[in-house]
Design a protein around this motif. Structure first.
Motif, short mmCIF file in Angstrom:
data_model
loop_
_atom_site.label_atom_id
_atom_site.label_comp_id
_atom_site.label_asym_id
_atom_site.label_seq_id
_atom_site.Cartn_x
_atom_site.Cartn_y
_atom_site.Cartn_z
N SER A 21 7.82 7.36 9.63
CA SER A 21 6.46 7.14 10.12
C SER A 21 5.61 6.44 9.08
CB SER A 21 5.84 8.48 10.52
OG SER A 21 4.52 8.30 10.94
N ARG A 22 5.74 6.88 7.85
CA ARG A 22 4.97 6.27 6.74
C ARG A 22 5.32 4.80 6.57
NH1 ARG A 22 5.29 8.45 0.51
NH2 ARG A 22 3.48 7.33 -0.26
N LEU A 66 6.38 -3.15 0.00
CA LEU A 66 5.86 -1.84 0.40
C LEU A 66 6.54 -0.73 -0.40
CD1 LEU A 66 4.31 0.19 2.15
CD2 LEU A 66 6.16 0.00 3.82
N LEU A 67 7.86 -0.79 -0.51
CA LEU A 67 8.57 0.23 -1.26
C LEU A 67 8.14 0.24 -2.72
CD1 LEU A 67 12.14 -0.05 0.30
CD2 LEU A 67 10.37 1.65 0.78
N GLY A 68 7.85 -0.92 -3.28
CA GLY A 68 7.33 -1.00 -4.64
C GLY A 68 5.97 -0.33 -4.75
N GLU A 69 5.08 -0.59 -3.78
CA GLU A 69 3.75 0.03 -3.77
C GLU A 69 3.85 1.55 -3.69
OE1 GLU A 69 1.28 -1.41 -0.59
OE2 GLU A 69 1.84 -3.50 -0.98
N LEU A 70 4.86 2.03 -2.98
CA LEU A 70 5.03 3.47 -2.79
C LEU A 70 5.80 4.12 -3.93
CD1 LEU A 70 5.77 3.50 1.05
CD2 LEU A 70 3.63 4.12 -0.09
N GLY A 71 6.20 3.32 -4.92
CA GLY A 71 6.86 3.87 -6.11
C GLY A 71 8.37 3.99 -6.06
N TYR A 72 9.02 3.28 -5.12
CA TYR A 72 10.45 3.37 -5.01
C TYR A 72 11.20 2.42 -5.94
CZ TYR A 72 9.89 6.51 -1.11
OH TYR A 72 9.57 7.61 -0.34
N PHE A 73 10.51 1.49 -6.56
CA PHE A 73 11.13 0.60 -7.54
C PHE A 73 10.41 0.80 -8.86
CE2 PHE A 73 11.88 -1.90 -3.61
CZ PHE A 73 13.25 -1.93 -3.65
#
Length: 74
Positions: A21-22, A66-73
């Protein structure tokens, strides 16, 4: 660091749904599908408590951003 496996956690599908969902709310129509994959997606299976997700999208650069913004990289 060591990641230990755990007995199946019935909350894992709900954790996936929350992450899906996020991601999908931020990516909107760019997402083709978001799937729960890996050991945590198999009911009853012992697994590392890490939710593996496959995202297929029209623009993978947007997904990566987006994944970078969310801290996944890192």
């Amino acid at each position: 660091p060591v990641t230990l496996v755990e007995r199946y956690n019935p909350d894992w599908p709900q954790w996936f749904d929350q992450l899906k969902s996020r991601f999908n709310s931020r990516l909107n129509t760019d997402v083709l599908t978001t799937e729960h994959i890996g050991n945590t997606s198999v009911p009853g299976m012992t697994a590392k408590p890490i939710i593996d997700i496959l995202i297929a999208a029209h623009d993978l650069a947007k997904v990566k951003s987006l994944l970078g913004e969310l801290g996944y990289f890192r």
